[in-house]
Scaffold this motif. Structure first.
Motif, mmCIF file in Angstrom:
data_model
loop_
_atom_site.group_PDB
_atom_site.id
_atom_site.type_symbol
_atom_site.label_atom_id
_atom_site.label_comp_id
_atom_site.label_asym_id
_atom_site.label_seq_id
_atom_site.Cartn_x
_atom_site.Cartn_y
_atom_site.Cartn_z
ATOM 1 N N PRO A 297 38.593 50.047 35.872
ATOM 2 C CA PRO A 297 37.421 50.505 36.633
ATOM 3 C C PRO A 297 36.829 49.168 37.291
ATOM 4 O O PRO A 297 36.429 49.279 38.382
ATOM 5 C CB PRO A 297 36.498 51.168 35.448
ATOM 6 N N ALA A 298 36.873 48.123 36.678
ATOM 7 C CA ALA A 298 36.294 46.738 37.070
ATOM 8 C C ALA A 298 37.259 46.419 38.171
ATOM 9 O O ALA A 298 36.443 45.769 39.015
ATOM 10 C CB ALA A 298 36.164 45.746 35.872
ATOM 11 N N PHE A 299 38.332 46.412 37.945
ATOM 12 C CA PHE A 299 39.461 45.890 39.167
ATOM 13 C C PHE A 299 38.949 46.644 40.304
ATOM 14 O O PHE A 299 38.773 46.179 41.471
ATOM 15 C CB PHE A 299 40.661 46.167 38.735
ATOM 16 N N VAL A 300 38.983 48.181 40.142
ATOM 17 C CA VAL A 300 38.547 49.056 41.541
ATOM 18 C C VAL A 300 37.350 48.669 41.988
ATOM 19 O O VAL A 300 37.247 48.426 43.078
ATOM 20 C CB VAL A 300 38.678 50.418 40.910
ATOM 21 N N ALA A 301 36.276 48.327 41.187
ATOM 22 C CA ALA A 301 34.943 48.138 41.829
ATOM 23 C C ALA A 301 34.865 46.916 42.447
ATOM 24 O O ALA A 301 34.132 46.864 43.306
ATOM 25 C CB ALA A 301 33.901 48.207 40.410
ATOM 26 N N VAL A 302 35.267 45.931 41.741
ATOM 27 C CA VAL A 302 35.647 44.592 42.482
ATOM 28 C C VAL A 302 36.386 44.506 43.899
ATOM 29 O O VAL A 302 35.807 44.116 45.089
ATOM 30 C CB VAL A 302 36.009 43.441 41.851
ATOM 31 N N THR A 303 37.572 45.252 43.884
ATOM 32 C CA THR A 303 38.176 45.411 45.316
ATOM 33 C C THR A 303 37.442 46.267 46.147
ATOM 34 O O THR A 303 37.299 45.956 47.361
ATOM 35 C CB THR A 303 39.488 46.177 44.956
ATOM 36 N N VAL A 304 36.546 47.243 45.779
ATOM 37 C CA VAL A 304 36.016 48.043 46.850
ATOM 38 C C VAL A 304 34.800 47.164 47.388
ATOM 39 O O VAL A 304 34.583 47.300 48.489
ATOM 40 C CB VAL A 304 35.566 49.422 46.252
ATOM 41 N N ALA A 305 34.198 46.638 46.306
ATOM 42 C CA ALA A 305 33.108 45.821 46.866
ATOM 43 C C ALA A 305 33.361 44.454 47.847
ATOM 44 O O ALA A 305 32.842 44.233 48.823
ATOM 45 C CB ALA A 305 32.293 44.950 45.564
#
Length: 157
Positions: free
Chosen positions: A46-54
């Motif tokens: 989830p951290a990887f996904v959040a950083v990518t989207v941001a």
């Protein structure tokens, strides 16, 4: 590196994130059943996904590409008439400038220059515009303009 405000990019990003999220979901279920302390590692996806989207939401890939190529683009804008004159009879010649590949370059009055990406050929819909006179471009229903610095804009139609 050419993305600033692009619907196709969001579709591609969404499709690329489906695989890690699906794998993560299965692993979370298995891990919760077998290992009590696994939840800390489970937060990595989830951290990887959040950083990518941001990063994508703030156009970081496009801004990095622009910063890496800006000096080359300034030189190309100064030679805009020469780039346009290389157009082949009845067609266009592609130009590679820095990180970007352009379908064609058009010279406009007042030393303005338009660079059209090859990405959407034959319906070229995005690129960069150089406006040395400092004129502001305003987005409307048909076109989006993103100011990159004093004389440069990214456009998408």
């Amino acid at each position: 590196m050419t993305v600033f405000d692009d619907d196709e990019f969001w579709l591609t990003l969404g499709l690329l994130l489906v695989v890690p999220v699906a794998v993560w979901s299965v692993l979370v279920v298995v891990a919760c059943l077998r290992y009590a302390g696994w939840w800390r590692l489970g937060l990595l996806v989830p951290a990887f996904v959040a950083v990518t989207v941001a990063l994508a939401g703030f156009s970081v890939p496009g801004r990095i590409g622009w910063l890496m190529t800006r000096s080359d683009m300034n030189q190309a804008a100064a030679a805009c008439d020469a780039l346009e004159s290389r157009r082949s009879v009845g067609g266009y010649n592609s130009e590679t400038i820095g990180l970007y590949k352009f379908h064609h370059v058009e010279s406009e009055p007042d030393k303005e220059c338009e660079f059209y990406f090859s990405r959407y050929y034959p319906g070229v819909r995005s690129g960069f515009i150089y406006l040395p006179n400092g004129r502001d471009l305003v987005s409307d229903m048909d076109s989006t303009y993103i100011r990159l610095d004093d004389s440069w804009y990214y456009f998408r139609a």
